[in-house]
Design a protein around this motif. Structure first.
Motif, PDB file in Angstrom:
ATOM      1  N   UNK A   1      45.863  17.367  49.082  1.00 32.17           N
ATOM      2  CA  UNK A   1      46.242  17.837  50.422  1.00 32.17           C
ATOM      3  C   UNK A   1      47.488  18.722  50.367  1.00 32.17           C
ATOM      4  N   UNK A   2      47.511  19.614  49.382  1.00 30.04           N
ATOM      5  CA  UNK A   2      48.653  20.499  49.215  1.00 30.04           C
ATOM      6  C   UNK A   2      48.461  21.820  49.959  1.00 30.04           C
ATOM      7  N   UNK A   3      49.568  22.487  50.220  1.00 29.15           N
ATOM      8  CA  UNK A   3      49.549  23.774  50.925  1.00 29.15           C
ATOM      9  C   UNK A   3      49.410  24.891  49.893  1.00 29.15           C
ATOM     10  N   UNK A   4      48.379  25.726  50.045  1.00 29.00           N
ATOM     11  CA  UNK A   4      48.205  26.896  49.172  1.00 29.00           C
ATOM     12  C   UNK A   4      48.606  28.149  49.937  1.00 29.00           C
ATOM     13  N   UNK A   5      49.448  28.943  49.323  1.00 31.36           N
ATOM     14  CA  UNK A   5      50.003  30.142  49.969  1.00 31.36           C
ATOM     15  C   UNK A   5      49.583  31.372  49.186  1.00 31.36           C
ATOM     16  N   UNK A   6      49.036  32.359  49.885  1.00 29.38           N
ATOM     17  CA  UNK A   6      48.706  33.642  49.281  1.00 29.38           C
ATOM     18  C   UNK A   6      49.875  34.596  49.474  1.00 29.38           C
ATOM     19  N   UNK A   7      50.159  35.396  48.457  1.00 30.28           N
ATOM     20  CA  UNK A   7      51.272  36.338  48.528  1.00 30.28           C
ATOM     21  C   UNK A   7      50.957  37.484  49.484  1.00 30.28           C
ATOM     22  N   UNK A   8      51.921  37.832  50.322  1.00 33.25           N
ATOM     23  CA  UNK A   8      51.823  39.033  51.154  1.00 33.25           C
ATOM     24  C   UNK A   8      52.251  40.207  50.287  1.00 33.25           C
ATOM     25  N   UNK A   9      51.287  40.829  49.609  1.00 29.01           N
ATOM     26  CA  UNK A   9      51.614  41.860  48.616  1.00 29.01           C
ATOM     27  C   UNK A   9      52.183  43.128  49.233  1.00 29.01           C
ATOM     28  N   UNK A  10      52.061  43.279  50.546  1.00 25.63           N
ATOM     29  CA  UNK A  10      52.667  44.441  51.202  1.00 25.63           C
ATOM     30  C   UNK A  10      54.179  44.285  51.302  1.00 25.63           C
ATOM     31  N   UNK A  11      54.677  43.028  51.206  1.00 26.35           N
ATOM     32  CA  UNK A  11      56.106  42.772  51.369  1.00 26.35           C
ATOM     33  C   UNK A  11      56.742  42.156  50.132  1.00 26.35           C
ATOM     34  N   UNK A  12      55.915  41.540  49.256  1.00 24.51           N
ATOM     35  CA  UNK A  12      56.447  40.856  48.077  1.00 24.51           C
ATOM     36  C   UNK A  12      55.504  41.064  46.902  1.00 24.51           C
ATOM     37  N   UNK A  13      56.068  41.292  45.732  1.00 21.25           N
ATOM     38  CA  UNK A  13      55.240  41.413  44.538  1.00 21.25           C
ATOM     39  C   UNK A  13      54.561  40.088  44.218  1.00 21.25           C
ATOM     40  N   UNK A  14      55.289  38.991  44.410  1.00 20.23           N
ATOM     41  CA  UNK A  14      54.750  37.644  44.271  1.00 20.23           C
ATOM     42  C   UNK A  14      55.571  36.730  45.162  1.00 20.23           C
ATOM     43  N   UNK A  15      54.986  35.594  45.565  1.00 24.82           N
ATOM     44  CA  UNK A  15      55.697  34.690  46.465  1.00 24.82           C
ATOM     45  C   UNK A  15      56.694  33.828  45.713  1.00 24.82           C
ATOM     46  N   UNK A  16      56.362  33.472  44.456  1.00 19.33           N
ATOM     47  CA  UNK A  16      57.259  32.615  43.677  1.00 19.33           C
ATOM     48  C   UNK A  16      57.076  32.859  42.197  1.00 19.33           C
ATOM     49  N   UNK A  17      58.043  32.373  41.417  1.00 13.91           N
ATOM     50  CA  UNK A  17      57.999  32.477  39.965  1.00 13.91           C
ATOM     51  C   UNK A  17      58.837  31.340  39.385  1.00 13.91           C
ATOM     52  N   UNK A  18      58.887  31.245  38.058  1.00 15.21           N
ATOM     53  CA  UNK A  18      59.651  30.194  37.417  1.00 15.21           C
ATOM     54  C   UNK A  18      61.099  30.195  37.857  1.00 15.21           C
ATOM     55  N   UNK A  19      61.594  29.051  38.318  1.00 15.30           N
ATOM     56  CA  UNK A  19      62.952  28.928  38.844  1.00 15.30           C
ATOM     57  C   UNK A  19      62.997  28.812  40.354  1.00 15.30           C
ATOM     58  N   UNK A  20      61.852  29.085  41.025  1.00 10.62           N
ATOM     59  CA  UNK A  20      61.798  28.964  42.486  1.00 10.62           C
ATOM     60  C   UNK A  20      61.394  27.570  42.945  1.00 10.62           C
ATOM     61  N   UNK A  21      61.017  26.686  42.001  1.00  9.46           N
ATOM     62  CA  UNK A  21      60.673  25.314  42.369  1.00  9.46           C
ATOM     63  C   UNK A  21      61.808  24.661  43.152  1.00  9.46           C
ATOM     64  N   UNK A  22      61.434  23.940  44.208  1.00  8.09           N
ATOM     65  CA  UNK A  22      62.428  23.285  45.052  1.00  8.09           C
ATOM     66  C   UNK A  22      62.727  24.042  46.325  1.00  8.09           C
ATOM     67  N   UNK A  23      62.310  25.315  46.398  1.00  9.71           N
ATOM     68  CA  UNK A  23      62.505  26.106  47.619  1.00  9.71           C
ATOM     69  C   UNK A  23      61.724  25.484  48.769  1.00  9.71           C
TER      70      UNK A  23
END
Length: 375
Positions: free
Chosen positions: A271-293
């Protein structure tokens, strides 16, 4: 654009997906199961189905018959999609490296670098080279302990604890040591509780007495509260690595399996939330080191606690915020709106003021700031 499914579609597909997901996850290479829009030859079909995420697609001829994902399950069509999913923390072998935001913040807030003061010994095959490793992630948001009201910082289990060698009282630093934080001088709090369940990868750190903090997320603003994530919702986050990014909630039905390494092994989240990146505004939504946001909607309501993502940046996964807060026994710290002035109006030339509450070592102090009037 993320396809929104009707209540009738979800109520038909959900029980079929949930009854089949453990069998699907047991097949070689399967890392996740979700509900979403089927894709054919790179194009969305508009048809809802069960999505099966695999690390690598293989020709049917290379698979044993029992490992093949059936074209439909219980009358619901399936769609096999490639996706490699990883935890979104970062580690370094006691060597300096390039980071996006390794700043030291004298006032703690959400969206900034943090990590354990201790190092963790790793060896192959978990890492290429044996040695003491440093870990870093993101301080997501400030929270209050439900039991005693203490101010705490919320992040992920795998950011603050790393593995099964953690202990209550482990010291945390800001910024994280891979970002230049000093193991002694930059300590800000002690690990108090941590949860690694089917719902939550979370931890809370009690902030040291005397350390200032504010209920904001850097670059986004004051935390307004929390609400459930919904498919189609536009969201944002601020993390230590990719900073302020944007996306859309694709699903709240994701089930994924992740390898937490020696001692913890593979863990399944439901029951987790899956998020698609808004590529018009961000190259990617997250990367290594963003855990905990923390993941927030456009009105600064928190909807999730980010912990994992696709290696290609196409998707990010977050714990539902209400579940994470309940399992950690905390509430979000929220900046209250200023009280309106008691005087109905001021005469021309008379100064007006606004009450602002800030958090200081000795408690909350209300300051009247003059914003108008003759000099």
């Amino acid at each position: 654009m993320t396809r929104r499914f009707s209540h009738e579609e979800l109520s038909t597909i959900r029980p079929v997906k949930e009854s089949a997901e453990d069998d699907l996850l047991a097949r070689p290479g399967v890392v996740g199961v979700d509900i979403g829009e089927k894709v054919s030859r790179g194009n969305a079909t508009g048809e809802a189905g069960i999505l099966v995420f695999v690390q690598r697609k293989k020709p049917l001829a290379d698979l044993a018959p029992e490992d093949v994902v059936p074209p439909d399950i219980g009358g619901v069509k399936t769609d096999v999609q490639e996706m490699e999913i990883e935890l979104q923390s970062a580690m370094q072998l006691l060597r300096p490296g390039r980071q996006v935001d390794g700043s030291a913040y004298p006032v703690l807030a959400g969206g900034i670098s943090m990590g354990p003061a201790r190092s963790v010994f790793k060896e192959p095959p978990e890492v290429e080279e044996p040695g003491e490793y440093l870990f870093v992630g993101t301080l997501g948001a400030l929270v209050r302990d439900r039991a005693g009201g203490a101010a705490m910082a919320m992040t992920n289990f795998h950011v603050a604890c790393v593995d099964d060698s953690w202990s209550e009282g482990d010291r945390m630093v800001q910024p994280g040591r891979p970002d230049g934080g000093h193991g002694t001088d930059d300590q800000f709090g002690s690990l108090t509780r941590a949860v690694l369940s089917e719902d939550t990868d979370g931890a809370v750190v009690t902030i040291d007495e005397g350390r200032e903090w504010e209920a904001t997320v850097t670059g986004i603003g004051a935390v307004a509260g929390s609400i459930p994530a919904e498919p189609g919702m536009e969201v944002q986050k601020r993390g230590r690595t990719t900073e302020h990014t944007f996306g859309t909630v694709a699903s709240t039905e994701a089930t994924i399996s992740l390898d937490y390494g020696d001692g913890l092994g593979s863990r399944t989240f439901r029951h987790q939330v899956r998020i698609s990146t808004d590529t018009a505004r961000s190259e990617r939504f997250s990367d290594g080191g963003d855990s905990g946001s923390v993941v927030m909607d456009g009105n600064n309501n928190v909807v999730g606690l980010l912990f994992a993502g696709a290696t290609d940046g196409s998707a990010t996964f977050a714990n539902p915020v209400a579940t994470a807060l309940d399992e950690l026994g905390v509430d979000l710290a929220v900046e209250q709106e200023a009280e309106p002035p008691e005087t109905p109006s001021e005469s021309p030339g008379e100064a007006s003021g606004t009450n602002i509450t800030i958090h200081v070592p000795s408690g909350n102090v209300t300051i009247n700031v003059v914003v108008g009037g003759n000099s």
